[in-house]
Motif scaffolding. Structure first.
Motif, PDB file in Angstrom:
ATOM      1  N   ARG A 332      18.349 -53.165 -68.929  1.00 61.23           N
ATOM      2  CA  ARG A 332      17.566 -52.655 -70.082  1.00 61.23           C
ATOM      3  C   ARG A 332      17.016 -54.078 -70.784  1.00 61.23           C
ATOM      4  N   ARG A 333      18.394 -55.003 -71.260  1.00 60.68           N
ATOM      5  CA  ARG A 333      18.053 -56.313 -72.181  1.00 60.68           C
ATOM      6  C   ARG A 333      17.152 -57.203 -71.092  1.00 60.68           C
ATOM      7  N   TRP A 336      13.542 -55.956 -70.706  1.00 62.09           N
ATOM      8  CA  TRP A 336      13.019 -55.947 -72.237  1.00 62.09           C
ATOM      9  C   TRP A 336      12.374 -57.346 -72.506  1.00 62.09           C
ATOM     10  N   TYR A 340       8.659 -57.774 -72.270  1.00 60.23           N
ATOM     11  CA  TYR A 340       8.296 -57.870 -73.853  1.00 60.23           C
ATOM     12  C   TYR A 340       7.810 -59.348 -74.182  1.00 60.23           C
ATOM     13  N   CYS A 363      11.455 -50.794 -63.128  1.00 64.18           N
ATOM     14  CA  CYS A 363      11.089 -50.042 -64.483  1.00 64.18           C
ATOM     15  C   CYS A 363       9.969 -49.242 -64.053  1.00 64.18           C
ATOM     16  N   ASP A 375      12.401 -50.688 -78.736  1.00 63.47           N
ATOM     17  CA  ASP A 375      13.249 -51.666 -78.372  1.00 63.47           C
ATOM     18  C   ASP A 375      13.580 -51.089 -76.782  1.00 63.47           C
ATOM     19  N   GLU A 376      14.541 -51.659 -76.375  1.00 61.37           N
ATOM     20  CA  GLU A 376      14.845 -51.365 -74.907  1.00 61.37           C
ATOM     21  C   GLU A 376      15.250 -50.110 -74.575  1.00 61.37           C
ATOM     22  N   LEU A 379      13.448 -47.908 -72.245  1.00 61.32           N
ATOM     23  CA  LEU A 379      12.894 -48.244 -70.930  1.00 61.32           C
ATOM     24  C   LEU A 379      13.596 -47.145 -70.067  1.00 61.32           C
TER      25      LEU A 379
END
Length: 423
Positions: A332-333, A336, A340, A363, A375-376, A379
């Motif tokens: 996820r990080r 993101w 992003y 994703c 935020d992540e 996702l």
């Protein structure tokens, strides 16, 4: 300068079909006079019948740099005229920097707004000036998953790119049967497995033109629907199989005229799941994922007009040794940070640069929708119809591209996929 009679467009070098291709079409009784800047040909003159749902009379622009090409790229008449006028002005003022495809894509991205999941897609596509035919394909109920994965602008850019690349490659496809009517065709089973090479199927139904109803081609004699080359193997000793799906013109670019490979031609444009600024190569070990992308490509470009298929590559296992698989919060990080784009990736994830490959889930959300997230934690991973998580393999390092080009020779296959169901 609002017509296709611009001096550049009248230059023979910008013609889509060469004299050799036109002669081949004439020998097959599949040639018609130029009418309103278009030449009508059958899709069975450049695609295997085993890959088609129906016969299509396709209207091909005579010139690549033309008003007719903007129409072929699915812009409605008013928008095509406006873009052609803009293109002619740019060509007059700065011919060295003038590019028809970039003009089309710039128009899409400069139109205010976009549409993601839950937004007004039809309203936005009307503002962009896309045809009702294209809108009907992407707004069909079965295309709902597509509208989650990418936004209206993202799909439109892919559509115009694939249709333009098809026009650029059509002459070669007609002159080289192994890339057209004799290209191998594979069927995909409901479980996402590769089926056999498709033999010639039952007679396909006739259909109208890509731009409206036209009479079907008469007395057309198609070429064979299978190739003399051996089919791609299911496994290669010492290698692992990976796949990529999409328009055949793009996938075919991996093969260079001198017989070498160039995987750099398959780079994706950032931002992508694992890269925020560097284009890279994405492959999948799951045939079902490649099949999904090929199906989506067929829907946005009209697979009865533009050939689509799958690339299969056997990568030697030693080339996969330097890889890192992302799970859970780390995935996820990473996604993101890559998708992003308003800030650089976290410094504590710099260790990923030490690996040649990054492996992890896809994703399922579009760039447009991710930009609106907090935020992540919002996702989501993409799950296939089988319930499995869709996985991808990514590389962007020059060293790995060189190794793939060198060690995957004779280990890459590109084939069409059957759009109609098996009988």
């Amino acid at each position: 300068m609002s017509t296709s009679q611009l001096s550049l467009a009248s230059n023979a070098s910008s013609k889509i079909l060469s004299d050799d291709s036109i002669m081949i079409l004439k020998l097959r009784n599949d040639d018609s006079p130029i009418m309103n800047g278009f030449r009508s040909i059958s899709n069975t003159s450049y695609m295997s019948e085993a890959s088609l749902e129906s016969q299509e009379t396709v209207e091909i622009p005579e010139y690549l740099e033309s008003l007719e090409t903007f129409r072929f790229l699915e812009f409605n008449e008013a928008t095509a005229q406006a873009l052609w006028h803009l293109y002619c002005e740019m060509l007059r003022d700065d011919p060295d920097r003038c590019d028809l495809l970039k003009t089309a894509k710039r128009h899409i991205t400069s139109t205010p707004g976009d549409a993601g999941q839950g937004d007004d897609w039809v309203g936005h596509m009307d503002r962009v000036g896309l045809t009702k035919s294209y809108q009907a394909r992407i707004m069909a109920p079965m295309a709902q998953e597509m509208r989650e994965v990418a936004s209206a602008n993202e799909w439109a850019i892919q559509m115009v790119t694939m249709r333009f690349e098809f026009l650029q490659s059509l002459d070669d496809i007609i002159k080289t049967p192994s890339r057209g009517v004799e290209r191998p065709v594979r069927r995909i089973t409901p479980s996402g497995d590769l089926g056999k090479i498709a033999e010639e199927g039952p007679e396909i139904p006739e259909r109208g033109s890509s731009k409206g109803k036209l009479p079907p081609m008469k007395n057309f004699q198609s070429g064979p629907s299978t190739a003399a080359k051996p089919p791609p193997p299911e496994q290669v000793e010492g290698c692992r199989m990976f796949y990529n799906g999409g328009a055949l013109a793009r996938l075919q670019n991996v093969f260079q005229p001198d017989g070498t490979l160039h995987f750099g031609k398959l780079r994706s444009t950032p931002p992508t799941d694992f890269s925020w600024q560097t284009g890279g190569l994405y492959l999948t070990k799951q045939v079902e994922v490649a099949w999904k992308y090929a199906q989506w490509a067929a829907r946005i470009v009209d697979g009865a007009v533009v050939p689509i298929g799958i690339l299969q590559v056997a990568i030697p296992i030693p080339l996969l040794a330097s890889s890192y698989e992302l799970f859970g919060n780390d995935w996820r990080r990473c996604v993101w940070a890559a998708r992003y784009q308003e800030r650089p990736p976290p410094k504590d994830m710099a260790y990923l640069n030490e690996f040649q490959w990054i492996v992890g889930p896809l994703c399922k959300q579009s760039q447009h929708n991710i930009a609106k997230m907090r935020d992540e934690s919002e996702l989501e991973m993409w799950r296939l119809d089988s319930g499995q998580v869709a996985h991808q393999l990514y590389t962007s390092t020059p060293q790995m591209f060189e190794l793939l080009d060198e060690h995957c020779r004779e280990k890459v296959w590109v084939y069409s996929i059957a759009l109609r169901s098996s009988k």
